[in-house]
Design a protein around this motif. Structure first.
Motif, short mmCIF file in Angstrom:
data_model
loop_
_atom_site.label_atom_id
_atom_site.label_comp_id
_atom_site.label_asym_id
_atom_site.label_seq_id
_atom_site.Cartn_x
_atom_site.Cartn_y
_atom_site.Cartn_z
N ALA A 298 -25.38 -5.82 -0.86
CA ALA A 298 -25.23 -4.64 -1.73
C ALA A 298 -23.87 -3.99 -1.55
N VAL A 299 -23.38 -3.98 -0.31
CA VAL A 299 -22.05 -3.42 -0.04
C VAL A 299 -20.96 -4.34 -0.56
N LEU A 300 -21.09 -5.64 -0.29
CA LEU A 300 -20.04 -6.59 -0.62
C LEU A 300 -19.81 -6.72 -2.12
N LYS A 301 -20.83 -6.49 -2.91
CA LYS A 301 -20.64 -6.60 -4.36
C LYS A 301 -19.77 -5.48 -4.92
N GLU A 302 -19.53 -4.45 -4.11
CA GLU A 302 -18.67 -3.35 -4.52
C GLU A 302 -17.26 -3.46 -3.94
N THR A 303 -16.93 -4.63 -3.42
CA THR A 303 -15.62 -4.82 -2.80
C THR A 303 -14.73 -5.70 -3.66
N PHE A 304 -13.44 -5.68 -3.33
CA PHE A 304 -12.47 -6.48 -4.06
C PHE A 304 -11.59 -7.22 -3.04
N PRO A 305 -11.49 -8.55 -3.12
CA PRO A 305 -10.75 -9.30 -2.09
C PRO A 305 -9.25 -9.09 -2.18
N MET A 306 -8.63 -8.95 -1.02
CA MET A 306 -7.17 -8.88 -0.91
C MET A 306 -6.73 -10.04 -0.03
N HIS A 307 -5.97 -10.98 -0.61
CA HIS A 307 -5.57 -12.18 0.10
C HIS A 307 -4.41 -11.93 1.06
N GLY A 308 -3.67 -10.88 0.82
CA GLY A 308 -2.52 -10.61 1.67
C GLY A 308 -1.80 -9.36 1.24
N ARG A 309 -0.60 -9.19 1.79
CA ARG A 309 0.25 -8.08 1.41
C ARG A 309 1.20 -8.51 0.31
N MET A 310 1.52 -7.58 -0.58
CA MET A 310 2.59 -7.78 -1.55
C MET A 310 3.66 -6.75 -1.23
N ILE A 311 4.82 -7.24 -0.82
CA ILE A 311 5.90 -6.36 -0.39
C ILE A 311 6.83 -6.09 -1.56
N ALA B 46 -3.63 -17.66 7.65
CA ALA B 46 -3.17 -19.01 7.33
C ALA B 46 -4.30 -19.90 6.83
N ARG B 47 -5.55 -19.50 7.09
CA ARG B 47 -6.70 -20.28 6.64
C ARG B 47 -7.37 -19.69 5.41
N GLY B 48 -6.70 -18.74 4.79
CA GLY B 48 -7.14 -18.26 3.49
C GLY B 48 -8.18 -17.15 3.49
N ARG B 49 -8.49 -16.56 4.63
CA ARG B 49 -9.47 -15.48 4.64
C ARG B 49 -8.86 -14.18 4.13
N SER B 50 -9.70 -13.31 3.58
CA SER B 50 -9.22 -12.11 2.88
C SER B 50 -9.84 -10.84 3.45
N LEU B 51 -9.12 -9.75 3.32
CA LEU B 51 -9.71 -8.41 3.51
C LEU B 51 -10.42 -8.00 2.23
N LEU B 52 -11.33 -7.05 2.35
CA LEU B 52 -12.07 -6.57 1.19
C LEU B 52 -11.79 -5.09 0.99
N ALA B 53 -11.17 -4.75 -0.13
CA ALA B 53 -10.91 -3.35 -0.44
C ALA B 53 -12.17 -2.71 -0.99
N ASP C 193 10.94 4.99 7.63
CA ASP C 193 10.28 6.25 7.99
C ASP C 193 9.28 6.69 6.93
N ALA C 194 9.18 5.96 5.83
CA ALA C 194 8.24 6.29 4.76
C ALA C 194 7.60 5.00 4.26
N MET C 195 6.45 5.15 3.61
CA MET C 195 5.76 3.98 3.08
C MET C 195 4.83 4.42 1.95
N PHE C 196 4.76 3.60 0.91
CA PHE C 196 3.83 3.82 -0.19
C PHE C 196 2.96 2.58 -0.28
N ILE C 197 1.64 2.73 -0.37
CA ILE C 197 0.74 1.59 -0.46
C ILE C 197 -0.20 1.77 -1.64
N ALA C 198 -0.78 0.65 -2.10
CA ALA C 198 -1.73 0.69 -3.21
C ALA C 198 -2.82 -0.34 -2.98
N LEU C 199 -4.09 0.08 -3.04
CA LEU C 199 -5.23 -0.81 -2.87
C LEU C 199 -6.02 -0.87 -4.17
N PRO C 200 -6.49 -2.06 -4.57
CA PRO C 200 -7.18 -2.23 -5.86
C PRO C 200 -8.60 -1.68 -5.84
#
Length: 481
Positions: free
Chosen positions: A73-86, A103-110, A229-236
């Protein structure tokens, strides 16, 4: 034997703790200072929060509740992130560079923190042995007598309140960084306590979908605009929007507030944001209307008193968000706590003692790693030496698995290995890698000379990789010996 378990805090960590207790047949009461976040008027006015990056530790803790449908139920509300986009400028041109997480293709879940919380609360609602008490402020606790007093503050009349006495067998404090449970626990146990506000504030921004309802930038990434000294990030998000966050020193926020030159600052520092992602008007509006919030780091020890009280999550170890492990560590706290409670069913004091003993070094380790990871996200990701080291680590991770090699990031994010053991393994590998880097540097020099003479590019690459693996395997043997 069933007990009365009082949970203070109905956030994700407190809600998961309530589920673990309820599944074991305990009588569970949840006390929360705020309103039920599922109320329509609350849902429309959710406070700012940095999006979550759900990883293996959090997922594993959800699966271990004993509720077979919860994790799904939790996972269906997530979105996979394969890596960082710089996102950077190189030679005056705006470029985007992807860096895989694993390196083996696993992802974080936003995922949205509120969505996770709602799912957990909905599952609690379906359990007969769980009761909710919203608008309850903890005002006092006697952990010896096992009594707590809550102030009942009704939403319709905040001035009207009364105190309620609540008995309990076990109180679990999951009430955040400014925990009332921790405050009262300190009166009963000599607790070491360290609190630090880092020199960064954060402000949330919303990036809407395009006019035709699509993502404005590639969605399967954590997007980073690194500026030291600063950073801007965006998660889907699932609705094709992005939740974005600006991290900046306090003095930087003060300068932007005084000058009003927010758009000009973004034009200079964060290419491609204005107006492609956020219009000038919306950027100014959100910067001025959204809070500029501090980031706190908290360490304390121990986490418990006797057999009657324990703190988990941010109440025990609030951390900055730069490793994406704050919520995952909190959910893991719940799993580890109940493993000890199950192991010592007739000696709850021992269970809590063992929990504090094991969890304190782990939590303090990830706290330190989170503080250190800001430099990697905001600065190192754009440096050639970092990219070389990352490439080397990933190649060793892929090509000599029998040596037990793995990157620190993969162990933290894609395993359930104790954080303190991750750090020990990373320190050993760093010593090995330092030697490998020296060999690689010499090999590069030799390869470059050879390439100029023969042009054998592919053969040189294969030879270089073989050299790296051989050196690393030998170093691993020496280290183990």
């Amino acid at each position: 034997m069933p007990q009365k378990v009082v949970i203070v805090g109905a956030g994700p960590v407190g809600s998961l703790a309530a589920l673990y207790a309820a599944v074991r047949g305990h009588e569970v009461e949840i006390y929360e200072l705020r309103s039920d976040l599922r109320s329509p008027e609350i849902t429309q006015n959710i406070s700012q929060s940095i999006n979550l990056a759900l990883s293996e530790r959090g997922i594993h803790s959800l699966r271990q509740t004993g509720l077979p449908d919860l994790a799904d139920a939790v996972l269906k509300e997530t979105f996979p992130m394969h890596g960082r986009m710089i996102h950077v400028r190189k030679q005056g041109k705006y470029v985007r560079q992807s860096q895989a997480y694993d390196a083996r293709g696993r992802s974080l879940l936003a995922m949205d923190r509120t969505g996770l919380n709602q799912t957990l609360l909905d599952h609690l609602d379906a359990m007969q042995n769980v009761r909710f008490f919203f608008h309850r402020k903890l005002v006092s606790v006697d952990f010896r007598q096992r009594l707590a007093w809550f102030e009942n503050r009704t939403k319709n009349d905040p001035a009207k309140s009364d105190d309620i006495e609540v008995p309990f067998d076990l109180m679990i404090g999951a009430d955040g960084a400014h925990s009332a449970v921790r405050y009262h626990l300190m009166k009963f146990v000599p607790m070491s306590y360290q609190q630090e506000y880092i020199d960064k504030l954060w402000c949330q921004f919303h990036v809407p979908p395009t006019a035709d309802g699509d993502y404005r930038i590639p969605p399967n990434y954590l997007h980073i605009w690194p500026q030291d000294d600063a950073m801007f990030i965006a998660l889907p998000n699932l609705d094709k929007s992005f939740t974005s966050t600006l991290f900046l020193p306090r003095s930087g926020f003060e300068h932007l507030v005084a000058s009003g030159k927010v758009v000009e600052y973004f034009d200079e520092k964060f290419p491609g944001v204005v107006p492609d992602l956020i219009t000038d008007e919306q950027l100014r509006k959100q910067f001025n209307e959204h809070d500029h919030l501090p980031l706190i780091s908290i360490k304390c020890s121990p986490y418990h008193y006797g057999s009657t009280g324990v703190i988990i999550g941010d109440a025990a170890h609030a951390m900055v968000p730069f490793y994406g492990q704050g919520m995952n560590a909190g959910l893991e706290d719940v799993r580890v706590l109940f493993e000890f409670l199950d192991r010592y069913p007739n000696d709850q004091a021992k269970a809590l003692t063992e929990y504090s003993k094991q969890r304190t070094p782990d939590a303090q380790t990830i706290n330190d790693l989170a503080l250190g990871n800001y430099r990697e996200m905001a600065s190192d990701v754009k440096k050639p030496l970092y990219l070389l080291r990352k490439w080397l680590e990933e190649k060793l991770y892929l090509y000599i698995p029998n040596a037990g090699w793995a990157t620190q990031y993969s162990r933290v994010t894609f395993s359930n290995m104790r954080y303190s053991e991750v750090q020990d393994a990373a320190s050993r590998q760093a010593r090995i890698l330092n030697g490998v880097v020296c060999v690689v540097a010499l090999s590069f020099i030799g390869s470059a000379f050879w390439l100029t003479r023969t042009g054998g590019v592919q053969q040189a690459k294969k030879g270089l990789l073989r050299s790296i693996c051989l050196v690393a395997q030998q170093a691993q043997k020496l280290t183990q010996g």
